[in-house]
Design a protein around this motif. Sequence first.
Motif, PDB file in Angstrom:
ATOM      1  N   ARG A  47      -7.100   2.643  -5.763  1.00 40.26           N
ATOM      2  CA  ARG A  47      -7.810   2.450  -4.487  1.00 40.26           C
ATOM      3  C   ARG A  47      -8.704   1.211  -4.555  1.00 40.26           C
ATOM      4  O   ARG A  47      -8.734   0.404  -3.614  1.00 40.26           O
ATOM      5  CB  ARG A  47      -8.624   3.705  -4.159  1.00 40.26           C
ATOM      6  CG  ARG A  47      -9.295   3.642  -2.786  1.00 40.26           C
ATOM      7  CD  ARG A  47      -9.963   4.959  -2.437  1.00 40.26           C
ATOM      8  NE  ARG A  47      -8.974   5.998  -2.142  1.00 40.26           N
ATOM      9  CZ  ARG A  47      -8.676   7.001  -2.946  1.00 40.26           C
ATOM     10  NH1 ARG A  47      -9.276   7.110  -4.125  1.00 40.26           N
ATOM     11  NH2 ARG A  47      -7.787   7.898  -2.606  1.00 40.26           N
ATOM     12  N   LYS A  48      -9.421   1.057  -5.654  1.00 41.39           N
ATOM     13  CA  LYS A  48     -10.293  -0.106  -5.811  1.00 41.39           C
ATOM     14  C   LYS A  48      -9.498  -1.410  -5.855  1.00 41.39           C
ATOM     15  O   LYS A  48      -9.999  -2.467  -5.464  1.00 41.39           O
ATOM     16  CB  LYS A  48     -11.127   0.054  -7.077  1.00 41.39           C
ATOM     17  CG  LYS A  48     -12.193   1.134  -6.985  1.00 41.39           C
ATOM     18  CD  LYS A  48     -12.939   1.293  -8.294  1.00 41.39           C
ATOM     19  CE  LYS A  48     -13.976   2.403  -8.203  1.00 41.39           C
ATOM     20  NZ  LYS A  48     -14.676   2.622  -9.500  1.00 41.39           N
TER      21      LYS A  48
ATOM     22  N   GLY B 124      -6.988  -2.046  -4.029  1.00 39.05           N
ATOM     23  CA  GLY B 124      -6.500  -2.365  -2.691  1.00 39.05           C
ATOM     24  C   GLY B 124      -5.160  -1.772  -2.334  1.00 39.05           C
ATOM     25  O   GLY B 124      -4.559  -2.175  -1.330  1.00 39.05           O
TER      26      GLY B 124
ATOM     27  N   HIS C 158      -4.819  -1.310   7.986  1.00 37.98           N
ATOM     28  CA  HIS C 158      -5.931  -1.831   8.796  1.00 37.98           C
ATOM     29  C   HIS C 158      -5.922  -3.365   8.777  1.00 37.98           C
ATOM     30  O   HIS C 158      -6.105  -4.012   9.817  1.00 37.98           O
ATOM     31  CB  HIS C 158      -7.259  -1.303   8.261  1.00 37.98           C
ATOM     32  CG  HIS C 158      -8.454  -1.852   8.968  1.00 37.98           C
ATOM     33  ND1 HIS C 158      -8.821  -1.459  10.243  1.00 37.98           N
ATOM     34  CD2 HIS C 158      -9.360  -2.803   8.594  1.00 37.98           C
ATOM     35  CE1 HIS C 158      -9.893  -2.122  10.622  1.00 37.98           C
ATOM     36  NE2 HIS C 158     -10.243  -2.942   9.641  1.00 37.98           N
ATOM     37  N   LEU C 159      -5.700  -3.937   7.607  1.00 40.85           N
ATOM     38  CA  LEU C 159      -5.668  -5.393   7.489  1.00 40.85           C
ATOM     39  C   LEU C 159      -4.548  -5.985   8.347  1.00 40.85           C
ATOM     40  O   LEU C 159      -4.751  -6.964   9.088  1.00 40.85           O
ATOM     41  CB  LEU C 159      -5.465  -5.762   6.020  1.00 40.85           C
ATOM     42  CG  LEU C 159      -5.466  -7.228   5.580  1.00 40.85           C
ATOM     43  CD1 LEU C 159      -5.821  -7.323   4.102  1.00 40.85           C
ATOM     44  CD2 LEU C 159      -4.113  -7.890   5.808  1.00 40.85           C
TER      45      LEU C 159
ATOM     46  N   GLU D 190      -3.824   2.972   3.895  1.00 36.50           N
ATOM     47  CA  GLU D 190      -4.646   2.889   5.103  1.00 36.50           C
ATOM     48  C   GLU D 190      -5.443   1.586   5.142  1.00 36.50           C
ATOM     49  O   GLU D 190      -5.675   1.021   6.222  1.00 36.50           O
ATOM     50  CB  GLU D 190      -5.577   4.097   5.217  1.00 36.50           C
ATOM     51  CG  GLU D 190      -6.498   4.324   4.034  1.00 36.50           C
ATOM     52  CD  GLU D 190      -5.919   5.238   2.968  1.00 36.50           C
ATOM     53  OE1 GLU D 190      -6.718   5.834   2.222  1.00 36.50           O
ATOM     54  OE2 GLU D 190      -4.668   5.356   2.894  1.00 36.50           O
ATOM     55  N   ASP D 191      -5.837   1.084   3.973  1.00 38.68           N
ATOM     56  CA  ASP D 191      -6.561  -0.188   3.929  1.00 38.68           C
ATOM     57  C   ASP D 191      -5.641  -1.361   4.250  1.00 38.68           C
ATOM     58  O   ASP D 191      -6.016  -2.290   4.974  1.00 38.68           O
ATOM     59  CB  ASP D 191      -7.208  -0.380   2.553  1.00 38.68           C
ATOM     60  CG  ASP D 191      -8.284   0.653   2.265  1.00 38.68           C
ATOM     61  OD1 ASP D 191      -8.843   1.211   3.231  1.00 38.68           O
ATOM     62  OD2 ASP D 191      -8.556   0.907   1.077  1.00 38.68           O
TER      63      ASP D 191
ATOM     64  N   GLY E 150       0.793  -1.218   0.000  1.00 36.69           N
ATOM     65  CA  GLY E 150       0.000   0.000   0.000  1.00 36.69           C
ATOM     66  C   GLY E 150       0.826   1.267   0.000  1.00 36.69           C
ATOM     67  O   GLY E 150       1.935   1.319   0.557  1.00 36.69           O
TER      68      GLY E 150
END
Length: 372
Positions: free
Chosen positions: A350-351, A353, A361-362, A357-358, A177
Amino acid sequence: MGAPRKICCFCQTWESGGIEAFLCHIMEHMDLSQLQVDLVVCAMRESIFTQPMQEMGVRFHQLSGSTRDVRGNHQRFRELIRHEKYDVIHFNLFESLSLSFVRLAREEGVPCRIVHSHNTALRESKTKWLKMILHRMGRSRYSMEATQLWACSGEAARFLFAPQALEQLPYRFIPNGIELERFAFSAQVRSQIRAQLQVENAFVVGHIGRLCQQKNQTFLLEVMEELVKLEPQAVLLLVGDGADREALEARARQLGVAEHVIFYGTTPHPEQLMCAMDVFAFPSLFEGLGIVAIEAQANGLPLVCSQHVPQEAFVTPTAEQLSLDAGVKEWAAKLLARRDQRGNYLDCLRKAGFAVEDVAHLVQQTYLEGEA
């Protein structure tokens, strides 16, 4: 609130590469109040990521100081595990012999042992054939010691994990990311950086990476020899440092393109330099994923990659693949043809992944929940 979960992030070395960037960036976007994170490495080297990590409260532990002192590293690692009693160890690896550390963690009762593959090949050397034999042996012997298998691409998973391990424990794709908005193109920054570099009217071919055989900058210098024949104002902006710098500088002089090459060194702000580029060249001999390829796409840069960059890195229409076998003349022509093709594909990334930040979080949820 109970005691924080004790997390160990293990790396073979710590310097200014892709693994270090990945760990630093996800930590910046995690809530570390419930975690005590230790970064354990066999050998510490100078890194632009050390101070930011320390400022976040991450503690560093160097084992022997040498990757070659296997016995010493194993002994110190075992002692550290016994003393700290980690809940999770996140192994960030690029070759299989280091999977032996995962066995030590299993023997010491660490409940969650994540092995994260970040690479797809070994570096070229006279003894590569022997290293590959040992790599296959290590992969077969130690892959089953993990409780979770992570990888930045399918190729990276198949490189580090034995087939039988992947059958019993399918890998999880963990995107590398990035801060998408940070890498978004800025015309103002472009003007500022191009003025600083004195390349206002140049056609700037950019490349970011450690100066080493894997990243194949020698090939880029040979491409530049052809490119300046087509575009006399072409400039190659090499961002990064490494063991091959002196050899690359000498090769640039030998090819007669030294005045067309900027050896910039390392930077904490690659996004600013990307704004100054017109096209990004990525001729790697092997890559786990190639995080700079994602960053370049976030910047909207037209991007030309070798056939060795995994398909997971090709997220937007700005990125295309060109075989190294096509030769330097075709690479030069392709880079020139891609000028003025910058786009905006942040939503696409973003879509897919790639928002940091995504990913953070994971990873944080796994650190907190262990096996869940």
